[in-house]
Scaffold this active site. Structure first.
Site, PDB file in Angstrom:
ATOM      1  N   HIS A  86      -3.263   0.781   1.780  1.00  0.00           N
ATOM      2  CA  HIS A  86      -2.102   0.095   2.318  1.00  0.00           C
ATOM      3  C   HIS A  86      -1.756   0.640   3.695  1.00  0.00           C
ATOM      4  O   HIS A  86      -1.690   1.858   3.884  1.00  0.00           O
ATOM      5  CB  HIS A  86      -0.883   0.318   1.421  1.00  0.00           C
ATOM      6  CG  HIS A  86      -0.692  -0.716   0.370  1.00  0.00           C
ATOM      7  ND1 HIS A  86       0.291  -0.617  -0.587  1.00  0.00           N
ATOM      8  CD2 HIS A  86      -1.331  -1.883   0.120  1.00  0.00           C
ATOM      9  CE1 HIS A  86       0.234  -1.668  -1.391  1.00  0.00           C
ATOM     10  NE2 HIS A  86      -0.751  -2.448  -0.977  1.00  0.00           N
ATOM     11  N   GLU A 124      -1.941   3.880  -7.301  1.00  0.00           N
ATOM     12  CA  GLU A 124      -1.236   4.133  -6.046  1.00  0.00           C
ATOM     13  C   GLU A 124      -0.495   5.466  -6.099  1.00  0.00           C
ATOM     14  O   GLU A 124       0.305   5.722  -6.998  1.00  0.00           O
ATOM     15  CB  GLU A 124      -0.243   3.008  -5.734  1.00  0.00           C
ATOM     16  CG  GLU A 124       0.389   3.183  -4.366  1.00  0.00           C
ATOM     17  CD  GLU A 124       1.187   1.976  -3.910  1.00  0.00           C
ATOM     18  OE1 GLU A 124       1.470   1.884  -2.701  1.00  0.00           O
ATOM     19  OE2 GLU A 124       1.530   1.128  -4.763  1.00  0.00           O
ATOM     20  N   PHE A 130       2.658   4.743   4.197  1.00  0.00           N
ATOM     21  CA  PHE A 130       4.096   4.983   4.055  1.00  0.00           C
ATOM     22  C   PHE A 130       4.351   6.183   3.146  1.00  0.00           C
ATOM     23  O   PHE A 130       5.115   7.095   3.488  1.00  0.00           O
ATOM     24  CB  PHE A 130       4.791   3.738   3.495  1.00  0.00           C
ATOM     25  CG  PHE A 130       6.216   3.983   3.067  1.00  0.00           C
ATOM     26  CD1 PHE A 130       7.240   3.994   3.999  1.00  0.00           C
ATOM     27  CD2 PHE A 130       6.542   4.220   1.739  1.00  0.00           C
ATOM     28  CE1 PHE A 130       8.553   4.237   3.620  1.00  0.00           C
ATOM     29  CE2 PHE A 130       7.844   4.464   1.340  1.00  0.00           C
ATOM     30  CZ  PHE A 130       8.861   4.465   2.294  1.00  0.00           C
ATOM     31  N   HIS A 131       3.725   6.196   1.995  1.00  0.00           N
ATOM     32  CA  HIS A 131       3.934   7.287   1.039  1.00  0.00           C
ATOM     33  C   HIS A 131       3.282   8.584   1.520  1.00  0.00           C
ATOM     34  O   HIS A 131       3.852   9.667   1.352  1.00  0.00           O
ATOM     35  CB  HIS A 131       3.370   6.893  -0.328  1.00  0.00           C
ATOM     36  CG  HIS A 131       4.046   5.708  -0.938  1.00  0.00           C
ATOM     37  ND1 HIS A 131       5.348   5.741  -1.389  1.00  0.00           N
ATOM     38  CD2 HIS A 131       3.600   4.448  -1.174  1.00  0.00           C
ATOM     39  CE1 HIS A 131       5.683   4.556  -1.874  1.00  0.00           C
ATOM     40  NE2 HIS A 131       4.638   3.754  -1.754  1.00  0.00           N
ATOM     41  N   GLU A 157       1.622  -3.941   4.330  1.00  0.00           N
ATOM     42  CA  GLU A 157       2.776  -4.028   3.432  1.00  0.00           C
ATOM     43  C   GLU A 157       4.048  -3.746   4.214  1.00  0.00           C
ATOM     44  O   GLU A 157       4.137  -2.769   4.946  1.00  0.00           O
ATOM     45  CB  GLU A 157       2.629  -3.008   2.297  1.00  0.00           C
ATOM     46  CG  GLU A 157       3.728  -3.076   1.252  1.00  0.00           C
ATOM     47  CD  GLU A 157       3.548  -2.049   0.153  1.00  0.00           C
ATOM     48  OE1 GLU A 157       3.467  -2.454  -1.018  1.00  0.00           O
ATOM     49  OE2 GLU A 157       3.474  -0.848   0.459  1.00  0.00           O
TER      50      GLU A 157
END
Length: 294
Positions: free
Chosen positions: A206, A147, A182-183, A241
């Site tokens: 994700h 990830e 998100f990241h 998530e």
């Protein structure tokens, strides 16, 4: 998209086996076909029982984790690296024993905000550890996906480009990227372009909002992301998530800076996420068909 999944922390903090079983039941009831679990310790849970439970519900299992600082494979301390490799090997075996399909997360460093820059020696240690872990995972029939996370949760792999260089350096054909909206929203100059750059090296994806809450309530342009998923012909699993202090365990709250309730009721959150993802994927497919017409 192969299977649509949901993170177990939408339902439970993962502290008890009964909590995980209930999370499986709720995930299945909401129409999900995969559940993502946090690192499972065989000494704490009956993995065979959980495997049978998942199978009875027709649920696949993904497991994600982050290494602790005392088991950081990107350390320059050989004893710390060794402990990290043992942790990863045990995690692969746990995924195999529970009947899961993949091990992902921050497998290449500690899950923490570092106070120093990564070192060349530490990076090489991490590459070697992941290459050896990939061999174990391949033999176990478990996908290994790394990830890519934001700068506050690791100092080693923060962008897709860094991740691609890293997996190439392992020399393994069994290591892919685990990307997360998100990241990517934090670190990538152009998240959709980064996804296209990764192409068939994406092994797991994700879907998460910029505020960790309801999809569509933040600033992420999901239309662009779903267009990119179609462009790379992504055929693997997608997992929703979301974290809230209402459910998530204390350790993850500290590691991910979850300081507030982003939601209070799990069921409407899960139902909304499933509909949102399926709708966005359908809309992307319609755009493609419309744009392809002469």
């Amino acid at each position: 998209m192969k299977k649509l999944g949901i993170h177990s922390f939408v339902w439970t903090d993962g502290a008890t086996e009964s909590g995980i079983e209930q999370a499986m039941e709720k995930s299945s009831a909401c129409g999900y076909r995969l559940i993502e679990l946090a690192y499972l310790r065989p000494e704490k849970f009956n993995l065979d029982r959980l495997a049978k439970k998942a199978k009875s519900l027709d649920l696949d299992i993904a497991v994600t984790m982050g290494l602790s600082p005392d088991a950081d494979v990107s350390s320059e301390d050989a004893s710390v690296v060794k402990k990290g490799e043992e942790t990863l090997a045990n995690a692969v075996k746990a995924v195999r024993d529970i009947g899961g399909s993949k091990l992902g997360g921050i497998l290449y460093s500690a899950h923490t905000k570092y106070s120093t820059m990564p070192t060349d020696r530490g990076r090489k240690n991490s590459i070697a550890a992941i290459a050896r872990t990939a061999d174990i995972a391949k033999a176990a029939g478990v996908d290994l996906v790394l990830e890519i996370v934001n700068r506050f949760e690791s100092n080693l792999l923060n962008t897709t480009a860094q991740g691609l260089d890293f997996i190439e350096a392992t020399g393994s054909d069994h290591v892919r990227l685990h990307l997360d909206t998100f990241h990517m929203n934090i670190e990538e100059a152009n998240p959709a372009a980064a996804l296209r750059l990764a192409g068939d090296k994406v092994g797991y994806f994700h879907i998460g909002e910029s505020n960790r809450g309801y999809l569509g309530d933040g600033v992420i342009d999901f239309d662009l992301m779903f267009d990119a998923l179609l462009d790379i012909d992504y055929q693997r699993d997608i997992t929703f998530e979301s974290f809230s202090t209402k459910v998530v365990d204390q350790a993850l709250s500290l590691a991910c800076a979850i300081w507030r309730d982003t939601w209070n009721d799990s069921v409407p959150l899960a139902e909304h996420a499933k509909l949102f993802i399926e709708t966005k994927m359908a809309e992307a497919k319609r755009r493609r068909t419309t744009n392809a017409r002469p």
